[in-house]
Each structure stands twice: as structure tokens, then as C-alpha cells.
Design an enzyme around this catalytic site. Structure first.
Site, PDB file in Angstrom:
ATOM      1  N   ASP A 125       0.871  -1.167   0.000  1.00  0.00           N
ATOM      2  CA  ASP A 125       0.000   0.000   0.000  1.00  0.00           C
ATOM      3  C   ASP A 125       0.918   1.231   0.000  1.00  0.00           C
ATOM      4  O   ASP A 125       2.135   1.122   0.168  1.00  0.00           O
ATOM      5  CB  ASP A 125      -0.972  -0.007   1.187  1.00  0.00           C
TER       6      ASP A 125
HETATM    7  C1  NOJ Z   1      -3.845   4.085   0.077  1.00  0.00           C
HETATM    8  C2  NOJ Z   1      -5.059   3.218   0.246  1.00  0.00           C
HETATM    9  O1  NOJ Z   1      -4.975   2.526   1.488  1.00  0.00           O
HETATM   10  C3  NOJ Z   1      -5.227   2.208  -0.865  1.00  0.00           C
HETATM   11  O2  NOJ Z   1      -6.455   1.559  -0.699  1.00  0.00           O
HETATM   12  C4  NOJ Z   1      -5.142   2.867  -2.198  1.00  0.00           C
HETATM   13  O3  NOJ Z   1      -5.320   1.912  -3.225  1.00  0.00           O
HETATM   14  C5  NOJ Z   1      -3.792   3.547  -2.309  1.00  0.00           C
HETATM   15  N1  NOJ Z   1      -3.665   4.556  -1.273  1.00  0.00           N
HETATM   16  C6  NOJ Z   1      -3.592   4.208  -3.674  1.00  0.00           C
HETATM   17  O4  NOJ Z   1      -4.378   5.308  -3.794  1.00  0.00           O
END
Ligand code: NOJ
Length: 749
Positions: A281
Site C-alpha cells: 500500500d
Molecule cells: C492508500 C489506500 O490505502 C489504498 O487503498 C489505495 O489503493 C492507495 N492509497 C492508492 O491510492
């Protein structure tokens, strides 16, 4: 002989790395041979673009340079055909011309916005959810995207957690069906197809169990909870062929999931045989320093890659430290090669090496966004997502408030969301201005339904969250003139979503005071609740006679809401998550284990599990949702009272529409394993059927109980089937069980 050897080699590559055509397997291996270590690590590196801006696409110049030099495998947050094309062209200037992946959070649509995922889950319409996912893919795959960062399949028991809006609620069975449907919808006929995008199951794993519902917080849980509740939707997504998995921001039992070999290597890539790749993530590799799990970025790179995290999102930690770690022998080339093969395999499967621009087509894009069928599907999904929580007969009247007649003389429209535009879309809708003219407000939806003689009066009354009551007088004035009031209340669209946890989940601001003021006028009220999570609104729930939970329904929200208000669609939604009476009850969920001193649902708890200052049951239970008609359940039959461990039992019943209008009921099957080697939940949803019935019509509904519905995971994460007695419960909601039976699972009988 050499031919045979080649066939064997190709076969084993395919076994290991997916459905690559033999010719592509050879191309992949040739490419791997030509790649330098830096180029390989480049594939494991993902950069973000400038999501809201057009130019520059990247805010840092070195990113352009890295693209041209083969040091980037994927980018996220790039918006539009022009920008995607531009970046792909830069990537193709690199020595080996490896095309980029373009990922985005298209959680509930790109241009055409569908209901937020939690709202869609309330429809329990698996086929329709697959269809909305498909449409999102058709739109997005014409506009440069080839990779979605969803489905978000995190189970949660905590409505304070802002990200509850992204998932399917609290139930592992329903959540698994929805996870698989969304993967199928995004990936269509397979990711080689031009309208298919790669699906990502996220956030692996247990992210929804953040302590206190505080986003990004620690998770501490037993193995049996992990396996029985939190992992099933991920397993379903993997089995449906999800191309990638994203790990999560939380630690699980002390270990950041980004560094969890148990999750990523043992379970996902090992036991489940997952052939796609794992992406971190955003910054979750570097976050491990703050977690206190590693002392520096180099340690973070080592821990993450060793544990099976194949791609680093935005952190640049792999890019900086993996070359050194490989040179020092701390990370083996096998680990790097495995990660790179997984990523490149997906690029081959997508067909990017044959046509790097295949997901860019102005013509397809225009066709997709102008497709009336897509818009109608969005509205259908909106209607089905709405949950009728309550519909009583007001004092002095003979009929429930809903549905409303289209010929009412005067309707007062009150509340902060009647005229809302952007709010209807909910969180994760960054491209909304593209589509602002198509959004149907609640006012417009209602206006389009009523007769020419109906007078619509409007007063906002108050804002969502400020403290001014200056608008109350006008709202009260119009309420007094009206035959019925429609009040549209709730959250702001960005009060739920990532990093949007709330400690107080009641109506913000002075909304409850406004409801009380309008109620005092004596005019019957229909309340619409717009929110990304279950809210607590006890006073309104106890006093307002008709309540529709409308969540955030997307582009066609106002139309869908009006369809339900005026009875053109009879509401059929069922809650996919429990609504608490108070934040103090959280976490609260229907499928909890039995305790030694089980509470009596509707009483104060003395020497019983529960609270002395509150009823133990929730305000609205999982599975609850009313209709404008009524359904009678009867004639319960079970094909046997015993079952062998390789056998099955048929359970059937009749459902009759006993009201005056056609309607749809979701008949729910719950089971309880009476005695187990570990304590088992008081009930678990194991199947459901949706039946459409005309007034007076009766239909038989049948469920087949098979052994897979009776298994569970023990503390070792091992799936077991234990003989013994099972209760069968058929209901209209988890707290509205209408028919009961039981059977014995035993091979010796
Ligand atoms: C953080 C989020 O937790 C995740 O779900 C998302 O896909 C990413 N950012 C990218 O935006």
C-alpha cells in the site's frame, strides 16, 4: 526429445506464472535474460502521478527520467487519455521498451459513479454488482487504466472506521460472494480482453479490525478469527483469479503485513497458489520504520521483499536499496526474479507487449460514457441499494407513510442534502467534475416524479455540520404548510473514506435538533439518511415514521431515491452490516461467538454479557430491510434429519406475498454449529435467495446444505468438518428468524 523438454518447461512456467500463451512464456524468459538488475528492480517500482492536475503529470522531474530509463514498472493516479499515452510513450523509450501498468482507485466507477461499495452490498444482488464492476472496467479501460486497486474486501465490525464504505460489510459469506463477483466484473473474459482491467484484492489482511476503528491502527487477533472471518473474502478473490493483492497499513499480531511472510508467502502464494503479484500500500514499506519493526529504509526493503511484497508503491525504497541488498547477498536473485516474473506475466497477459496503447481509445471511451444502458444500470443499482429501515402508519392515518402518492398537494423538502450535487457520489470519486452535469440531485429526482399540481417547497434548514440554527424557522414554516416532509440528512461525502474515522457516528451538527423541530409540526416525515457508514440516530429512528437509508448512490442518486419514494420501485435492500444503538456497543456484529453467560437480547444485562445501561441488541440488525409489501414464510421442510460428511440436505419453504404490491424478498439461511472443538458463532449466514412475488403469489425456495457450509477453520488455520448437531434458521433478517430446524452430521448413522 528437445521438443518434449520445451513442452515440459513451458508447461511448468504456465503452472507457475498463469495462463501465458507458450509464445509469451518464451518472450518473457528472453526478456528476463536481457534485463539488468536495475531494470528488474525498476519493474518493482511504482510512482504516483498528479491525480487532479493535467500538467505536469509528475511533480518531480526524476520520475520522467526513471521512466525513460526502465526504472518504473507502474504508475498510479494518472488521469486521462492524454497523460496515459504520454507516459507510456516515455516508458517505450527505455532500452527494453517494457510498457507500464496504470493503476487507479476506481472504487465505484470512474466517470459514471455507482453507489459506494457498502451501499451496493445492501442490494445482495451479486449479479448486478458484477455488472456495475464490468461497466467501471469498460469505461476505465478506454481511458488508460489497466489495473484497479479494488475490490476492497476487508470485513469490519466497526462503523467508526471510515473505510467501512469501501467494503461489503461484516459478513464473510456475503463478502466472499461480492469479492468474487467484483473480480469477475473487472476482469471480464480475462485480462487479455481490451475491456478488462486487473483486479486487486485489498488490504491483505485484517485491516478492517483496526483497534477502535482508528484508521491505520494496530490489529491483534486470534488465528481462528483471521481464518474464519477476515480471510474468506480474500480467498474468494484469489479463487476468482484476482491479478494482484495489496497489503495493508496495519500490523497483525505485531508484524506489519507488508513484512508478513505468513500472509504473503505461506498463505497467499503458498497455500492458495496465487500467481499474481503483491503490491504494497502507499508507503507501507517505509511505514515499517515508524512501526518500530525495522530501523531504516534498507531494513524495510529487506523485510518487505523477503516476505513476498513484489512492488513498492511510491516509496522508492526498493529502487534505492534493493541493488545494494542483492549485491551483499542479503536478497537473492531468485526473490527478485520471482517478483519480476509475476509482474511481467501480468503485462504479457494484458497484451501490453503487443499493444502498449490498447487501453487508450477515445472512441471506446465516448461510446462507454454515452451508453444509456450503463446509466440505467447505475440507477437500478441505486434503487436496489436503498434500505427501508422503517415504515409506520402515522398517528391518525390508515396507511404507512411510504410509498408517497405522486399527486400529493404539497411536499416540503428539507435538509442539507436535498440540493446536494457532489455529495451524492461519496468518497473515492476524484474525477467527479467530469460528470457533474449528469448527477441527478434528490430535488430533481423528486420533481421529475410528482404531478404538475404538486407544490414542492424547499428549505435547507441547516448545514451538515455547523452549529447555526438560523434556517430552522423557514424549515418549520414550510413543514407546517405541507402534507408530508421529506428530510434528507446525514454526513458529508468525505466524512467516511480513507482516514475518515469518526468517534461520534451520530448526525453531525444541529441536524437532530432540526428533525425534532420539524417533527413538532406534526406533519408526517420521510427521512433519507445519506452516509458512508451505519450512523446512530436513535431519536429519529424512534420518532420519524418512515426512514430510507440511502447511503451515497452515485450519479443517478436522485432518480433512484425518487423511484423508491413514489413506489415505482419497491425497496428490497438488506443491511450488510449491523447498526448499533450507541458507539459504546461497537464492535457489534450478528455472528459473534456465544459466551458463557449469553445476554437476553432486549433487556439490561445483569450477570449476563452486555451493558447495564443499554439493550443488548442493535438498533437495526444485519440482514434487516423492509418492503412496501409483507412476506409470509411457511411450509418448512427438510429432506432429512441426518447428513453424512459427504452428503447434503435440502431445506425448503414457501414465501407468500401477503401485501398489495409486488415485491422482492431476500430469504436468508443461517446455520449454527451447536458444539465444536472451538466455540462457534451463534449464527452464520450460509446462503440466501432473492424471490420476486406478485401480490398474493406464493413460491417455494430451496437451499442445499453441503459439507462446505459446515466447515470452519481451527486455531491452526486448518479447515475442519466436525460431526454434530446443527441448527437451521431461515429468516428475513438475522434478528427475524421465521423457521427453524436442526440436523445431525454423522457418518455412523
Ligand atoms: C492508500 C489506500 O490505502 C489504498 O487503498 C489505495 O489503493 C492507495 N492509497 C492508492 O491510492
Amino acid at each position: 526429445m528437445r521438443k518434449l523438454l520445451l513442452v515440459i518447461i513451458l508447461f511448468s512456467f504456465q503452472q507457475l506464472f498463469g495462463q501465458l500463451k507458450p509464445a509469451d512464456s518464451i518472450r518473457l524468459e528472453n526478456l528476463m535474460k536481457q534485463m539488468t538488475l536495475e531494470e528488474k528492480i525498476g519493474q518493482m517500482n511504482m510512482y504516483t502521478g498528479n491525480i487532479f492536475g493535467d500538467d505536469p503529470v509528475f511533480t518531480a522531474d526524476f520520475k520522467y527520467e526513471d521512466l525513460k530509463n526502465g526504472r518504473v514498472g507502474a504508475v498510479l493516479n494518472v488521469n486521462g487519455i492524454k497523460n496515459t499515452k504520454y507516459l507510456q510513450e516515455l516508458a517505450l523509450q527505455s532500452r527494453l521498451k517494457i510498457p507500464l501498468l496504470f493503476g487507479n482507485d476506481v472504487l465505484h466507477g470512474l466517470h459514471l459513479l455507482f453507489p459506494i461499495p457498502l451501499a451496493e452490498a445492501a442490494s445482495w444482488d451479486i449479479g448486478l454488482m458484477e455488472k456495475t464492476a464490468r461497466i467501471a472496467a469498460i469505461e476505465s479501460s478506454a481511458r488508460g487504466n489497466n489495473w484497479f486497486f479494488q475490490p476492497m474486501v476487508d470485513i469490519t465490525h466497526d462503523p467508526r472506521w471510515g473505510r467501512v464504505m469501501e467494503g461489503a460489510g461484516e459478513d464473510p459469506y456475503l463478502g466472499s460472494l461480492i469479492a468474487a463477483a467484483r473480480v469477475r466484473g473487472y476482469q471480464g473474459n480475462g485480462i487479455g480482453d481490451t475491456t478488462s482491467v486487473m483486479a486487486t484484492a485489498k488490504h491483505f489482511a485484517a485491516y478492517g479490525a483496526a483497534i477502535g476503528g482508528r484508521d491505520y491502527n494496530t490489529v491483534d487477533m486470534s488465528n481462528q478469527e483471521l481464518w474464519n472471518v477476515y480471510l474468506p473474502p480474500f480467498k474468494a478473490a484469489a479463487e476468482a483469479g484476482a491479478s494482484s493483492f495489496m497489503n495493508s497499513f496495519n500490523t497483525l499480531n505485531g508484524v506489519p503485513t507488508t513484512a508478513s511472510s505468513y500472509l504473503q508467502r505461506d498463505i497467499l502464494k503458498g497455500e492458495w497458489g496465487f500467481r499474481g503479484f503483491v503490491v504494497s500500500d502507499w508507503g507501507s514499506v517505509g511505514d515499517m520504520i515508524a512501526h518500530g519493526y525495522v530501523k531504516d529504509a534498507e531494513g524495510a526493503a529487506l523485510a518487505a521483499v523477503t516476505a513476498g511484497c513484489d512492488m513498492d508503491m511510491e516509496d522508492q525504497i526498493y529502487k534505492k536499496y534493493l541493488p545494494k541488498l542483492v549485491a551483499e547477498g542479503k536478497v537473492s536473485m531468485d526473490i527478485i526474479d520471482d517478483a519480476v516474473r509475476r509482474i511481467l506475466t501480468k503485462k504479457f497477459e494484458l497484451g501490453l507487449f503487443d499493444d502498449p496503447f490498447k487501453f487508450i481509445s477515445q472512441e471506446r471511451w465516448e461510446k462507454a460514457i454515452n451508453n444509456p444502458g450503463h446509466i440505467e444500470t447505475a440507477r437500478q443499482m441505486g434503487r436496489e441499494s436503498i434500505v427501508l429501515l422503517k415504515n409506520e402508519i402515522p398517528e391518525g392515518k390508515t396507511q404507512p407513510v411510504l410509498p408517497l402518492s405522486k399527486n400529493i398537494k404539497t411536499i416540503a423538502l428539507i435538509g442539507p442534502h436535498i440540493m446536494s450535487v457532489r455529495e451524492n457520489l461519496g468518497f473515492w470519486s476524484p474525477w467527479w467534475p467530469d460528470d457533474s452535469t449528469r448527477i441527478i440531485t434528490q430535488y430533481q429526482g423528486i420533481k421529475s416524479k410528482v404531478s404538475a399540481n404538486t407544490r414542492l417547497l424547499y428549505a435547507k434548514g441547516c448545514e451538515v455540520s455547523d452549529t447555526s440554527t438560523a434556517g430552522f424557522a423557514e424549515a418549520v414554516r414550510i413543514a407546517k404548510q405541507a402534507d408530508v416532509v421529506i428530510m434528507s440528512m446525514g454526513e458529508q461525502f468525505d466524512m467516511s473514506g480513507e482516514s475518515r474515522s469518526r468517534s461520534d457516528i451520530t448526525f453531525p451538527g444541529v441536524q437532530e435538533a432540526l428533525i425534532k423541530a420539524i417533527y413538532a409540526t406534526g406533519t408526517p416525515i420521510v427521512m433519507l439518511v445519506n452516509a458512508g457508514r451505519p450512523l446512530v440516530f436513535n431519536w429519529a429512528a424512534d420518532h420519524v415514521p418512515a426512514i430510507l437509508y440511502t447511503w451515497w448512490l452515485g450519479t443517478t442518486a436522485g432518480g433512484a431515491i425518487a423511484d423508491v419514494l413514489f413506489g415505482d420501485y419497491n425497496p428490497s435492500g438488506k443491511l450488510p452490516i449491523t447498526f448499533p444503538r450507541s458507539v459504546g456497543q461497537v464492535p457489534i456484529f450478528y455472528n459473534h461467538l456465544s459466551t458463557g453467560k449469553p445476554p437476553k437480547n432486549d433487556s439490561i444485562a445483569y450477570y449476563r454479557t452486555g451493558y447495564i445501561d443499554l439493550m443488548q441488541n442493535p438498533k437495526f440488525a444485519f440482514g434487516h430491510g423492509l418492503s412496501y409489501t409483507t412476506f409470509e414464510y411457511g411450509d418448512f421442510r427438510m429432506s432429512d434429519s441426518t447428513m453424512k460428511t459427504d452428503g447434503s440436505i435440502r431445506v425448503s419453504l414457501s414465501v407468500t406475498n401477503t401485501g398489495k404490491v409486488a415485491g422482492e424478498e431476500t430469504v436468508q439461511l443461517y446455520l449454527r454449529d451447536k458444539v465444536g472443538s472451538i466455540a462457534r458463532p451463534v449464527k452464520e449466514l450460509k446462503d440466501f435467495k432473492k424471490v420476486i412475488l406478485k401480490p398474493g403469489e406464493k413460491k417455494r425456495v430451496e437451499f442445499v446444505i453441503t459439507p462446505d457450509k459446515l466447515t470452519f477453520y481451527n486455531e491452526q488455520g486448518k479447515q475442519v468438518l466436525e460431526p454434530g448437531e446443527f441448527d437451521v434458521m431461515i429468516g428475513s433478517a438475522s434478528d427475524d428468524i421465521r423457521l427453524k430446524g436442526s440436523f445431525l452430521l454423522n457418518d455412523e448413522l
